[in-house]
Write a protein that holds these residues in place. Structure first.
Motif, PDB file in Angstrom:
ATOM      1  N   GLY A  41     -44.569  42.045   5.149  1.00 32.97           N
ATOM      2  CA  GLY A  41     -44.251  42.211   3.912  1.00 32.97           C
ATOM      3  C   GLY A  41     -44.971  43.337   3.376  1.00 32.97           C
ATOM      4  N   PHE A  42     -45.876  44.009   4.041  1.00 33.11           N
ATOM      5  CA  PHE A  42     -46.781  45.022   3.773  1.00 33.11           C
ATOM      6  C   PHE A  42     -46.125  46.267   3.480  1.00 33.11           C
ATOM      7  N   GLU A  43     -46.253  47.052   2.434  1.00 33.11           N
ATOM      8  CA  GLU A  43     -45.693  48.237   2.405  1.00 33.11           C
ATOM      9  C   GLU A  43     -46.584  49.583   2.949  1.00 33.11           C
ATOM     10  N   GLU A  44     -45.990  50.319   3.857  1.00 30.35           N
ATOM     11  CA  GLU A  44     -46.940  51.245   4.526  1.00 30.35           C
ATOM     12  C   GLU A  44     -46.932  52.463   3.171  1.00 30.35           C
ATOM     13  N   THR A  45     -48.194  52.915   2.816  1.00 29.48           N
ATOM     14  CA  THR A  45     -47.879  53.884   1.827  1.00 29.48           C
ATOM     15  C   THR A  45     -48.655  55.312   2.162  1.00 29.48           C
ATOM     16  N   TRP A  46     -49.220  55.375   3.387  1.00 24.90           N
ATOM     17  CA  TRP A  46     -49.727  56.620   3.957  1.00 24.90           C
ATOM     18  C   TRP A  46     -50.075  56.463   5.322  1.00 24.90           C
ATOM     19  N   SER A  47     -50.249  57.347   6.124  1.00 23.40           N
ATOM     20  CA  SER A  47     -50.512  57.337   7.711  1.00 23.40           C
ATOM     21  C   SER A  47     -51.228  58.638   7.887  1.00 23.40           C
ATOM     22  N   ALA A  48     -52.464  58.667   8.719  1.00 30.00           N
ATOM     23  CA  ALA A  48     -53.282  59.844   9.178  1.00 30.00           C
ATOM     24  C   ALA A  48     -53.823  59.611  10.417  1.00 30.00           C
ATOM     25  N   TYR A  99     -55.217  55.920  11.171  1.00 30.48           N
ATOM     26  CA  TYR A  99     -55.258  55.027   9.916  1.00 30.48           C
ATOM     27  C   TYR A  99     -54.092  54.896   9.275  1.00 30.48           C
ATOM     28  N   VAL A 100     -53.695  53.679   8.588  1.00 28.61           N
ATOM     29  CA  VAL A 100     -52.584  53.356   7.907  1.00 28.61           C
ATOM     30  C   VAL A 100     -52.933  52.768   6.720  1.00 28.61           C
ATOM     31  N   GLY A 101     -52.354  53.302   5.490  1.00 30.80           N
ATOM     32  CA  GLY A 101     -52.811  52.434   4.228  1.00 30.80           C
ATOM     33  C   GLY A 101     -51.546  51.588   3.929  1.00 30.80           C
ATOM     34  N   PHE A 102     -51.964  50.196   3.593  1.00 33.58           N
ATOM     35  CA  PHE A 102     -50.806  49.389   3.134  1.00 33.58           C
ATOM     36  C   PHE A 102     -51.194  48.662   2.028  1.00 33.58           C
ATOM     37  N   ARG A 103     -50.018  48.139   1.139  1.00 33.72           N
ATOM     38  CA  ARG A 103     -50.304  47.533  -0.068  1.00 33.72           C
ATOM     39  C   ARG A 103     -49.213  46.415  -0.258  1.00 33.72           C
ATOM     40  N   PHE A 140     -52.592  49.520  18.451  1.00 31.73           N
ATOM     41  CA  PHE A 140     -52.370  49.787  16.975  1.00 31.73           C
ATOM     42  C   PHE A 140     -51.194  49.671  16.591  1.00 31.73           C
ATOM     43  N   HIS A 141     -49.950  50.399  17.199  1.00 29.28           N
ATOM     44  CA  HIS A 141     -48.631  50.348  16.882  1.00 29.28           C
ATOM     45  C   HIS A 141     -48.093  48.693  16.488  1.00 29.28           C
ATOM     46  N   ARG A 142     -48.506  47.870  17.271  1.00 25.96           N
ATOM     47  CA  ARG A 142     -47.894  46.696  17.151  1.00 25.96           C
ATOM     48  C   ARG A 142     -48.639  45.918  15.931  1.00 25.96           C
ATOM     49  N   GLY A 189     -48.242  44.590  -3.856  1.00 22.16           N
ATOM     50  CA  GLY A 189     -48.781  44.290  -5.265  1.00 22.16           C
ATOM     51  C   GLY A 189     -49.908  45.167  -5.405  1.00 22.16           C
ATOM     52  N   ALA A 190     -51.215  44.459  -5.925  1.00 22.92           N
ATOM     53  CA  ALA A 190     -52.213  45.044  -6.229  1.00 22.92           C
ATOM     54  C   ALA A 190     -53.220  45.162  -4.719  1.00 22.92           C
ATOM     55  N   ALA A 191     -52.940  44.184  -3.807  1.00 23.15           N
ATOM     56  CA  ALA A 191     -53.824  44.141  -2.572  1.00 23.15           C
ATOM     57  C   ALA A 191     -53.275  45.370  -1.829  1.00 23.15           C
ATOM     58  N   LYS A 192     -54.495  45.918  -1.241  1.00 21.89           N
ATOM     59  CA  LYS A 192     -54.638  47.191  -0.449  1.00 21.89           C
ATOM     60  C   LYS A 192     -55.359  46.944   0.582  1.00 21.89           C
ATOM     61  N   PHE A 193     -55.251  47.353   1.896  1.00 18.22           N
ATOM     62  CA  PHE A 193     -56.190  47.761   2.832  1.00 18.22           C
ATOM     63  C   PHE A 193     -55.464  48.733   3.830  1.00 18.22           C
ATOM     64  N   ILE A 194     -56.533  49.323   4.575  1.00 19.42           N
ATOM     65  CA  ILE A 194     -56.524  50.358   5.493  1.00 19.42           C
ATOM     66  C   ILE A 194     -56.515  49.731   6.983  1.00 19.42           C
ATOM     67  N   LEU A 195     -55.403  49.890   7.669  1.00 19.19           N
ATOM     68  CA  LEU A 195     -55.462  49.389   8.963  1.00 19.19           C
ATOM     69  C   LEU A 195     -55.953  50.667   9.855  1.00 19.19           C
ATOM     70  N   GLN A 196     -56.974  50.248  10.696  1.00 17.14           N
ATOM     71  CA  GLN A 196     -57.894  51.411  11.543  1.00 17.14           C
ATOM     72  C   GLN A 196     -57.576  51.091  13.156  1.00 17.14           C
TER      73      GLN A 196
END
Length: 119
Positions: free
Chosen positions: A28-35, A38-42, A17-19, A44-51
């Motif tokens: 170049g994705f920005e990490e917007t939150w983590s819990a 799960y980590v939210g990335f974005r 998960f960490h790698r 521009g307008a593209a978003k996904f959640i790394l699980q």
């Protein structure tokens, strides 16, 4: 009628998960939150959640497309980062013409195939 504003897929991390998290930041994705797992990335307008999820069969059958403004500029930037060296298992190919348009492809550490194209 659904008036969707976007799609935010949950993307498996694979075994490390960490790698995977580090790889997406290096792409170049920005990490917007983590819990927890799960980590939210974005970008521009593209978003996904790394699980934190490791299922090779699922990951190898998942494909995601991201559109960028300028595919050649994206490739020029990403190809200089030598991500294959820093992240063993990561694979990337230069833009190629397909019947539906030009795309670059990369396989992340879980085995997900990402298509990067230009609308």
């Amino acid at each position: 009628m659904i008036d969707a504003l976007g799609i935010v897929p949950f993307v498996p991390s694979g075994g490390d998960f960490h790698r995977s998290r580090d790889l997406f930041r290096a792409l170049g994705f920005e990490e917007t939150w983590s819990a927890d797992e799960y980590v939210g990335f974005r970008s521009g307008a593209a978003k996904f959640i790394l699980q934190k999820f490791d299922n090779a069969e699922f990951a190898s059958n998942l494909m995601i497309r991201i559109d960028v403004r300028d595919l050649d500029a994206w490739w020029a930037e990403i190809s200089t980062r030598q991500l294959e060296t820093h992240f063993p298992g990561f694979r990337i190919k230069a833009p190629t013409a397909f019947p539906w348009g030009r795309e670059s492809h990369f396989i992340d550490l879980a085995g997900v195939c990402w298509h990067v194209g230009q609308p």
